[in-house]
Design a protein around this motif. Sequence first.
Motif, PDB file in Angstrom:
ATOM      1  N   GLY A   1     -20.728  -6.137  -1.249  1.00 15.90           N
ATOM      2  CA  GLY A   1     -19.612  -5.049  -0.178  1.00 15.90           C
ATOM      3  C   GLY A   1     -19.161  -5.813   0.405  1.00 15.90           C
TER       4      GLY A   1
ATOM      5  N   LEU B   1     -19.223   2.694  -0.300  1.00 17.86           N
ATOM      6  CA  LEU B   1     -19.133   0.900  -0.311  1.00 17.86           C
ATOM      7  C   LEU B   1     -18.389   0.148  -1.098  1.00 17.86           C
ATOM      8  N   SER B   2     -17.137  -0.710  -1.230  1.00 16.33           N
ATOM      9  CA  SER B   2     -15.904  -1.002  -1.865  1.00 16.33           C
ATOM     10  C   SER B   2     -17.028  -2.730  -2.630  1.00 16.33           C
TER      11      SER B   2
ATOM     12  N   GLY C   1     -22.442  -1.106   4.102  1.00 13.10           N
ATOM     13  CA  GLY C   1     -22.844   0.418   3.803  1.00 13.10           C
ATOM     14  C   GLY C   1     -23.122   1.601   4.961  1.00 13.10           C
TER      15      GLY C   1
ATOM     16  N   SER D   1     -13.939   4.424  -5.651  1.00 10.68           N
ATOM     17  CA  SER D   1     -14.330   2.740  -6.629  1.00 10.68           C
ATOM     18  C   SER D   1     -13.970   2.820  -7.911  1.00 10.68           C
TER      19      SER D   1
ATOM     20  N   ASN E   1     -11.673   1.586   2.355  1.00 15.97           N
ATOM     21  CA  ASN E   1     -11.433   2.835   1.557  1.00 15.97           C
ATOM     22  C   ASN E   1     -11.885   4.134   1.822  1.00 15.97           C
ATOM     23  N   ARG E   2     -12.394   4.086   2.716  1.00 16.69           N
ATOM     24  CA  ARG E   2     -12.938   4.685   4.336  1.00 16.69           C
ATOM     25  C   ARG E   2     -11.689   5.622   5.313  1.00 16.69           C
TER      26      ARG E   2
ATOM     27  N   GLN F   1     -18.051   7.659  -4.171  1.00 11.66           N
ATOM     28  CA  GLN F   1     -17.672   7.158  -5.335  1.00 11.66           C
ATOM     29  C   GLN F   1     -16.421   6.803  -6.597  1.00 11.66           C
TER      30      GLN F   1
ATOM     31  N   THR G   1     -14.194  -2.107   2.420  1.00 19.18           N
ATOM     32  CA  THR G   1     -14.759  -0.283   2.109  1.00 19.18           C
ATOM     33  C   THR G   1     -14.080   0.070   3.561  1.00 19.18           C
TER      34      THR G   1
ATOM     35  N   THR H   1      -6.694   1.152  -1.775  1.00 13.53           N
ATOM     36  CA  THR H   1      -8.309  -0.041  -1.415  1.00 13.53           C
ATOM     37  C   THR H   1      -7.466  -0.355  -2.978  1.00 13.53           C
TER      38      THR H   1
END
Length: 604
Positions: A344, A109-110, A307, A363, A352-353, A360, A349, A67
């Motif tokens: 967000g 959530l980023s 989110g 993050s 990231n996911r 987190q 995100t 990310t």
Amino acid sequence: MPPSDPPSDASSDAPQASPPASSAPSSGAATAPPRRHAHPAWIPLPEWLLNYRSHWIKGDLIAGLTTAAVVIPNALAYATLAGLPVEAGLYTAFIPMLVYALTGTSRVLSVSTTTTLSILTTSALASIGPASSHAELLAAAATLGVLVGLILMIASLLRLGFVADFISEPVLVGFKAGIAVVIFVDQLPKLLGIHFTKGEFFQNVLRIVEGLPHTSITTAVVGALALVALIVLRRFVPHVPAPLAVVACAIVASKLLDLHAHGVETVGAVPGGLPATTLPVFALAHTLWPIALGMALMSFTETTAAGRAFAHHGEPAPRANRELFATGLANLAGALFGAMPGGGGTTQTAVNRRAGARSQAASLVTAAVALAAMLLLSPLIALIPQSVLAAVVIVYSIGLFDPVEFRAIARVRHMEFVWAVVALAGVVIVGTLQGILVAIVVSLAALAHQLSDPPIYVLARKRNTNVFRPVSRVHPDDETWPGLLLLMPEGRVYFANVQHIGEKMLKLIAVAAPHTVIVDMSGVFDIEYTALKMFADAEQRLRSRGITLWLAALNPEVLALVQRSPLGEALGRERMFHNLEQAVERYRTTVLGEAAQVASPASR
């Protein structure tokens, strides 16, 4: 302390792979839930940290690094778009990310900034007039960020997070699909090395088509190789962190082959150093607060939608009021250290996911990379080709468009399929926030229509049972009785729908021409005075025509309301029944029984 939402299942976890059959626990020995760690109540430790599991480390580390490879260059670009110094992008990828990781409720959530928020930042800073220096521009941005943060935190204290409850699952499906389309069109020029001033979605599509003859062949080849490598690695070597491997190889290739000299655009020079404290100028507040209010709404809506969209089954759902507080605090803290207003980000995100984030902690890794970039990695980040970043974003975002979900919604309910399509079209045509707001408005309008025109069912009884169900050609043998009509309304009966309900009932009564009408009220959870008055008037009109009205299966609250009204006085206890079966049995033994006795020769 932020206001608390109803507690979620903090011990829940994302789905895990099933153990081998030989080691599966018996039905009597359930797997123990993750142990909660006791800590002083005054220490606001985040849920993900209290319930962290060791097997999450690898996924969080890879996802955080992956990310970071997307967030940092994008944040740099957003800073330039807003007219701020490029290092403001690094600060935005560091401080808001760090603060949200420790205070937010979404596990993946980023939080940094988004295209929409950066564009609004540009408009806000332009509204105060030209700044004479970067310092003045940063001070104005700090003022804007502080206002956005305070507005979000005040909304949290006022518990306005319920706004997020108006985003339904079909709307989220359409929202994600629209985001996938927008991201693809947004990243395609970078993939092809085409440059133009971006505008509305369809303008961008037209400019891409017009710009195809000017495609940079070298840039397109680099982007295509990155796309192929990402797809192949994800398909055949899923355990390898594909984006991280591709970005690392791209940095090496950029250095060895001097790609920039061959026309491949790279991220470029990134100034180093820690952020300095930036104080707001409250004299600007009266100019900036209206747009700050809009940005706060946009930040919260995008944050909540992202989110919820990326929360896996079994994970604690993001808590709206806590999200307001966490996003507000992230904006407030970031503004004091030179960051742009943020929220967000859907794209980051998604990366990231899909890269394997479980909490987190990912993050925190991203924030750590941003910190390292400020101090050590600026020369390496400068070498990343923009087309490679575009390839990463496209591959990790295109999966947001899932036709299977659209088909599933359409198969169950057509109206909610329309909501999903409206959300998709809204995001594509008018933008992320505006699109989802359009979908919410359409959802509420459709809901209002449903409430204003509830269904009325004609019931029959399944033979040899006490089961009553709507009359259907599928069940032609269901029992009915001469002179009896069974009706069942559903939902709340109130001033906005009572007219429709009355008209439907009178039409059904006119067709059936019954002696007695029994209304099954089991599906009515509330009834208002206007509806009670309508029922009382209808009862009088029916009685004048020789038709008797009975009520059955009223819940205690509705029963109390009816008894206090003229309708209750007219019906009396003898025409209100505990359930429909009792009412039908009374009709059979009294009305039909009396009729049979009158018709019998023995009675003469």
